[in-house]
Design a protein around this motif. Sequence first.
Motif, mmCIF file in Angstrom:
data_model
loop_
_atom_site.group_PDB
_atom_site.id
_atom_site.type_symbol
_atom_site.label_atom_id
_atom_site.label_comp_id
_atom_site.label_asym_id
_atom_site.label_seq_id
_atom_site.Cartn_x
_atom_site.Cartn_y
_atom_site.Cartn_z
ATOM 1 N N ALA A 60 1.507 -1.117 0.106
ATOM 2 C CA ALA A 60 -0.318 0.047 0.143
ATOM 3 C C ALA A 60 0.751 1.119 0.054
ATOM 4 O O ALA A 60 1.708 1.489 0.631
ATOM 5 N N ILE A 62 0.700 5.200 0.033
ATOM 6 C CA ILE A 62 -0.308 6.170 0.936
ATOM 7 C C ILE A 62 -0.388 7.707 0.646
ATOM 8 O O ILE A 62 1.127 7.645 1.689
ATOM 9 N N GLU A 64 -0.832 11.384 1.767
ATOM 10 C CA GLU A 64 -2.184 12.252 2.706
ATOM 11 C C GLU A 64 -1.033 13.618 1.874
ATOM 12 O O GLU A 64 0.277 14.244 2.698
ATOM 13 N N ARG A 106 -6.314 12.379 0.493
ATOM 14 C CA ARG A 106 -5.471 11.063 0.441
ATOM 15 C C ARG A 106 -5.954 10.219 -0.834
ATOM 16 O O ARG A 106 -6.740 9.643 -1.290
ATOM 17 N N ARG A 108 -5.183 6.378 -2.489
ATOM 18 C CA ARG A 108 -4.064 4.965 -1.377
ATOM 19 C C ARG A 108 -4.070 4.267 -2.599
ATOM 20 O O ARG A 108 -5.140 3.848 -3.113
ATOM 21 N N THR A 110 -3.107 0.752 -3.960
ATOM 22 C CA THR A 110 -2.774 -0.626 -3.210
ATOM 23 C C THR A 110 -2.013 -1.812 -3.894
ATOM 24 O O THR A 110 -2.773 -1.737 -4.857
#
Length: 116
Positions: A60, A62, A64, A106, A108, A110
């Motif tokens: 993952a 991420i 932000e 955010r 994200r 994966t």
Amino acid sequence: NPRFKGLLDISLETDCDPILRPMQVHHIVAITQEALSNTLRHAHARHAKIAVRQENGAIAVIVEDDGRGMPADANSSGYGLRSMRDRAHLLGGKLEIESPPNKGMRVRLTVPEENS
């Protein structure tokens, strides 16, 4: 990416050393750069955080920020977001974008991790 450093305070957290093919790295870096570019152009953010985590056989990534978020109609439009989604699809991954008004953004990604 050093070109962003003077404009935005960026931190990096990682809890793994992912096993990725060069093509995967290329697309992950491009998605991360586009997320940071959106932060710089639109969010008026001062801080961004990139986290790389291992989660159930997947990686993952991420990104932000503490900016103002995206307009409600921007989530599905725009070349940058389309490109990010296309790259995630090529990776067999999933891209999620959360951007509540005035609460930052955010992103994200994966991606399935390669078996060694």
